[in-house]
Design an enzyme around this catalytic site. Structure first.
Site, short mmCIF file in Angstrom:
data_model
loop_
_atom_site.label_atom_id
_atom_site.label_comp_id
_atom_site.label_asym_id
_atom_site.label_seq_id
_atom_site.Cartn_x
_atom_site.Cartn_y
_atom_site.Cartn_z
N PHE A 62 0.86 -1.19 0.00
CA PHE A 62 0.00 0.00 0.00
C PHE A 62 0.89 1.23 0.00
N PRO B 157 8.44 10.49 0.53
CA PRO B 157 9.60 11.02 1.26
C PRO B 157 9.30 12.35 1.95
N HIS C 158 6.09 13.63 2.48
CA HIS C 158 4.70 13.74 2.95
C HIS C 158 4.30 12.48 3.68
N THR D 27 5.61 -1.17 3.69
CA THR D 27 5.70 -2.57 4.14
C THR D 27 5.48 -3.51 2.95
N GLU E 123 0.64 4.04 10.38
CA GLU E 123 -0.84 4.13 10.42
C GLU E 123 -1.29 5.37 11.17
N ASP F 102 1.02 11.30 17.87
CA ASP F 102 0.57 12.71 17.90
C ASP F 102 -0.65 12.92 17.01
P1 TGC Z 1 -9.08 16.08 6.04
O1 TGC Z 1 -9.38 17.36 5.34
O2 TGC Z 1 -9.34 15.97 7.49
O3 TGC Z 1 -9.86 14.86 5.33
C1 TGC Z 1 -9.85 14.69 3.92
C2 TGC Z 1 -11.07 13.86 3.56
O4 TGC Z 1 -10.96 12.58 4.17
C3 TGC Z 1 -12.06 12.37 5.09
N1 TGC Z 1 -11.49 11.67 6.25
C4 TGC Z 1 -11.72 10.38 6.48
N2 TGC Z 1 -12.49 9.49 5.82
C5 TGC Z 1 -12.51 8.23 6.29
N3 TGC Z 1 -11.79 7.85 7.37
C6 TGC Z 1 -10.99 8.72 8.05
N4 TGC Z 1 -10.27 8.30 9.08
C7 TGC Z 1 -10.94 10.05 7.61
N5 TGC Z 1 -10.27 11.16 8.02
C8 TGC Z 1 -10.62 12.14 7.18
C9 TGC Z 1 -12.56 13.75 5.42
O5 TGC Z 1 -13.91 13.72 5.82
C10 TGC Z 1 -12.39 14.44 4.08
O6 TGC Z 1 -13.41 13.98 3.22
P2 TGC Z 1 -14.01 14.94 2.05
O7 TGC Z 1 -15.15 14.16 1.48
O8 TGC Z 1 -14.41 16.21 2.74
O9 TGC Z 1 -12.90 15.13 1.08
O10 TGC Z 1 -7.58 15.69 5.70
P3 TGC Z 1 -6.23 16.39 6.15
O11 TGC Z 1 -5.43 16.61 4.92
O12 TGC Z 1 -6.49 17.55 7.04
O13 TGC Z 1 -5.49 15.21 6.99
C11 TGC Z 1 -6.14 14.61 8.04
C12 TGC Z 1 -5.27 13.57 8.79
C13 TGC Z 1 -4.06 14.20 9.38
C14 TGC Z 1 -6.15 13.04 9.91
C15 TGC Z 1 -4.89 12.38 7.94
O14 TGC Z 1 -4.37 12.74 6.77
C16 TGC Z 1 -4.04 11.35 8.65
O15 TGC Z 1 -4.61 10.43 9.23
N6 TGC Z 1 -2.65 11.38 8.61
C17 TGC Z 1 -1.84 10.27 9.04
C18 TGC Z 1 -1.29 9.56 7.83
C19 TGC Z 1 -1.25 8.08 7.99
O16 TGC Z 1 -1.90 7.48 8.83
N7 TGC Z 1 -0.50 7.42 7.14
C20 TGC Z 1 -0.45 6.00 7.16
C21 TGC Z 1 0.26 5.46 5.94
S1 TGC Z 1 -0.04 3.73 5.67
C22 TGC Z 1 0.82 2.97 6.87
O17 TGC Z 1 1.40 3.50 7.73
C23 TGC Z 1 0.82 1.50 6.75
S2 TGC Z 1 1.74 0.68 7.97
C24 TGC Z 1 1.54 -0.86 7.39
C25 TGC Z 1 1.84 -1.93 8.36
O18 TGC Z 1 0.95 -2.30 9.19
O19 TGC Z 1 2.95 -2.50 8.26
P1 FAD Z 2 6.30 13.07 9.82
O1 FAD Z 2 4.93 13.24 9.27
O2 FAD Z 2 7.41 13.81 9.20
O3 FAD Z 2 6.23 13.42 11.37
C1 FAD Z 2 7.40 13.64 12.16
C2 FAD Z 2 6.96 14.06 13.56
O4 FAD Z 2 6.18 15.26 13.48
C3 FAD Z 2 6.06 13.01 14.22
O5 FAD Z 2 6.35 12.93 15.59
C4 FAD Z 2 4.66 13.57 14.01
O6 FAD Z 2 3.76 13.13 15.00
C5 FAD Z 2 4.92 15.05 14.10
N1 FAD Z 2 3.90 15.84 13.39
C6 FAD Z 2 3.59 15.82 12.07
N2 FAD Z 2 2.59 16.66 11.81
C7 FAD Z 2 2.25 17.23 12.99
C8 FAD Z 2 1.24 18.17 13.39
N3 FAD Z 2 0.36 18.70 12.52
N4 FAD Z 2 1.18 18.52 14.69
C9 FAD Z 2 2.04 17.98 15.61
N5 FAD Z 2 2.98 17.09 15.29
C10 FAD Z 2 3.09 16.72 14.01
N6 FAD Z 2 3.33 4.11 4.83
C11 FAD Z 2 2.61 3.62 3.79
O7 FAD Z 2 2.03 4.37 3.02
N7 FAD Z 2 2.53 2.28 3.57
C12 FAD Z 2 3.15 1.37 4.35
O8 FAD Z 2 3.04 0.15 4.14
C13 FAD Z 2 3.93 1.86 5.46
N8 FAD Z 2 4.64 0.99 6.23
C14 FAD Z 2 5.50 1.47 7.18
C15 FAD Z 2 6.35 0.59 7.83
C16 FAD Z 2 7.27 1.07 8.78
C17 FAD Z 2 8.22 0.13 9.44
C18 FAD Z 2 7.28 2.45 9.11
C19 FAD Z 2 8.23 2.97 10.15
C20 FAD Z 2 6.45 3.33 8.44
C21 FAD Z 2 5.55 2.86 7.46
N9 FAD Z 2 4.75 3.74 6.71
C22 FAD Z 2 3.99 3.26 5.67
C23 FAD Z 2 4.88 5.18 6.90
C24 FAD Z 2 4.16 5.74 8.12
O9 FAD Z 2 2.78 5.74 7.95
C25 FAD Z 2 4.71 7.16 8.35
O10 FAD Z 2 6.03 7.00 8.83
C26 FAD Z 2 3.88 7.95 9.34
O11 FAD Z 2 2.59 8.24 8.81
C27 FAD Z 2 4.55 9.25 9.75
O12 FAD Z 2 5.08 9.94 8.68
P2 FAD Z 2 6.62 10.46 8.72
O13 FAD Z 2 7.47 9.31 9.13
O14 FAD Z 2 6.89 11.12 7.42
O15 FAD Z 2 6.66 11.50 9.90
#
Ligand code: TGC
Ligand code: FAD
Length: 391
Positions: A135, A140, A142, A170, A370, A374
């Site tokens: 996924f 890098p 964002h 992952t 995920e 924070d």
């Molecule tokens: P924002 O303006 O709040 O929202 C944009 C649109 O998305 C909707 N929305 C959601 N919909 C469903 N579920 C949710 N949890 C939702 N949160 C928001 C929202 O209603 C809006 O919809 P629409 O129709 O108005 O367009 O977006 P924002 O740009 O302000 O960002 C919000 C924020 C910070 C909460 C979000 O972007 C976020 O959760 N950031 C964290 C990023 C993250 O979790 N990345 C994970 C990457 S994948 C990963 O880490 C896999 S690890 C894999 C493993 O297990 O090994």
């Molecule tokens: P940044 O967003 O740069 O954040 C750095 C620090 O700033 C954090 O402490 C954060 O909490 C803080 N910060 C950021 N914004 C704010 C704010 N508005 N206010 C206060 N504090 C803030 N991603 C995928 O898409 N797919 C995957 O399969 C996947 N697998 C992963 C596997 C591993 C082992 C790891 C480590 C990461 C993986 N990720 C994956 C990425 C992961 O989801 C991101 O690392 C995570 O979302 C944070 O992004 P970043 O590392 O760029 O940190």
């Protein structure tokens, strides 16, 4: 004789599970005992993902358990998915990660947002572990702010042309397909299924991790990749697409982290009862009892939170903010449990003879991916005040 794993159930949470949930749990626990526990420390020490387990996981049914049977899933409920994640993460967060990504981040979007052709083409193979998916959301530049992504595609006539890069993905180096989130020419976020072997697509591995060492992590690099138009997920656009997938994966982590915590507690309790200092088991000292009592209290609270969230999800009532709260609480709980348990083992706690340090290091990733700790707090803050503190 090896004493069997004996997780705590202080508030009889077992009684909240159905017989089917317990049968599933017992099957996964048995598999983890036989197939994961004997090899996982070496895999982590050597930073090698145990690839041979993928087909077995498919046979076991841990890929897409809630996906309907007609697409290769098991049609199980959300509690069953949670129970499976708990048992897998008792083994290792990397094993649970593999199942989380395949299920919630690859199969779920293809099932929920894909065409019938896409569902039939990919889901049965993903369920069986004959195909591995990844996924791609994070880039890098964002991470927490995926809405600012730069990966883009344009219309190249009979195909789409994809450019950009994803990082921290992952399973990317071993994946046959990647569900990639990218912006179209109008700046709308869409999901594309990119297949291994497409010209211009590479997935280099990320090395030197101290965390999730028994899991493969890498990049996704797209250099004018020609993606067939039929690989676009037709039924979703906008950031809510990937965020809906994350709701499912974060929910699984809320359950999974409990498994890591239970393994640490079980290990620490046994050790404290056996290890003697000053002529007495260390479990007889108040300071160690405080640690153990607080650990079992925190695990119990996390179990109840996960179970209630599972019920709400089964009724389609769980909010994204509730999922964030549970992911945040339960992962922090597990990390604290690992740290306290490690101390109970003294020097032995830092070795690979016990699982605690491995869990602790893994959980440093789990608390970051995920959505960071924070970010989940800010999601709760936004939900209760109505004020967005992200921007
Ligand atoms: P924002 O303006 O709040 O929202 C944009 C649109 O998305 C909707 N929305 C959601 N919909 C469903 N579920 C949710 N949890 C939702 N949160 C928001 C929202 O209603 C809006 O919809 P629409 O129709 O108005 O367009 O977006 P924002 O740009 O302000 O960002 C919000 C924020 C910070 C909460 C979000 O972007 C976020 O959760 N950031 C964290 C990023 C993250 O979790 N990345 C994970 C990457 S994948 C990963 O880490 C896999 S690890 C894999 C493993 O297990 O090994
Ligand atoms: P940044 O967003 O740069 O954040 C750095 C620090 O700033 C954090 O402490 C954060 O909490 C803080 N910060 C950021 N914004 C704010 C704010 N508005 N206010 C206060 N504090 C803030 N991603 C995928 O898409 N797919 C995957 O399969 C996947 N697998 C992963 C596997 C591993 C082992 C790891 C480590 C990461 C993986 N990720 C994956 C990425 C992961 O989801 C991101 O690392 C995570 O979302 C944070 O992004 P970043 O590392 O760029 O940190």
């Amino acid at each position: 004789m090896k004493i069997p794993y004996s997780p705590p159930d202080y508030f009889f949470v077992d009684e909240l599970l159905s017989d089917e949930h317990k049968i599933i749990r017992s099957a996964i626990r048995d598999w983890v005992d036989r197939r994961v526990m004997p090899i996982i420390d070496d895999a982590a020490q050597e930073a090698k993902f145990p690839m041979h387990l993928i087909r077995e996981m498919g046979e076991l049914g841990v890929f897409g358990p809630f996906i309907p049977v007609e697409y290769g899933g098991a049609g199980l409920d959300q509690i069953a998915y949670g129970v499976i994640m708990t048992e897998l993460e008792r083994g290792d967060s990397g094993i649970r990660s593999c199942a989380s990504v395949q299920t919630s981040l690859v199969m779920y979007p293809i099932y929920a947002f894909g065409s019938e052709e896409q569902r039939k083409k990919y889901l049965p193979k993903l369920a069986a572990g004959e195909m591995v998916g990844c996924f791609g959301l994070t880039e890098p530049d964002h991470g927490s702010d995926p809405g600012s992504m730069e990966t883009r595609f344009s219309d190249g006539g009979d195909h789409l042309i994809l450019n950009g890069a994803k990082m921290w993905i992952t399973n990317s180096p071993i994946a046959d397909i990647a569900v990639v989130w990218a912006k179209d020419e109008k700046g709308k976020i869409r999901g594309l299924i990119v297949e291994k072997g497409m010209e211009g697509f590479t997935a280099p591995e990320t090395h030197k991790k101290w965390s999730l060492r028994a899991s493969v992590t890498g990049e996704l690099v797209f250099d004018n990749v020609k993606v067939p138009k039929e690989n676009l997920l037709p039924h979703i656009s906008g950031l809510k697409g990937p965020l809906k997938c994350l709701n499912s994966a974060r929910y699984g982590i809320a359950w999974g982290a409990i498994g890591a915590a239970m393994d640490c507690y079980d290990t620490a309790l046994r050790y404290a009862l056996e290890r003697k200092q000053f002529g007495n088991p260390i479990a007889s000292f108040q300071l160690q009892q405080k640690k153990l009592a607080e650990i079992v209290t925190e695990i119990t609270k996390a179990q109840l939170l996960a179970w209630r969230l599972g019920k709400l999800r089964s009724e389609d009532r769980a909010t994204a903010a509730q999922i964030s709260m549970a992911k945040r609480n339960n992962v922090e709980m597990a990390l604290n449990v690992a740290r306290e348990s490690r101390q109970i083992l003294g020097a032995m706690g830092i070795t690979g003879d016990f699982p605690i340090m491995r869990h602790m290091m893994n959980l440093e990733s789990v608390i970051t991916y995920e959505g960071t700790h924070d970010i989940h707090l800010l999601i709760t803050g936004n939900d209760i005040t109505g004020i967005d503190a992200f921007h």
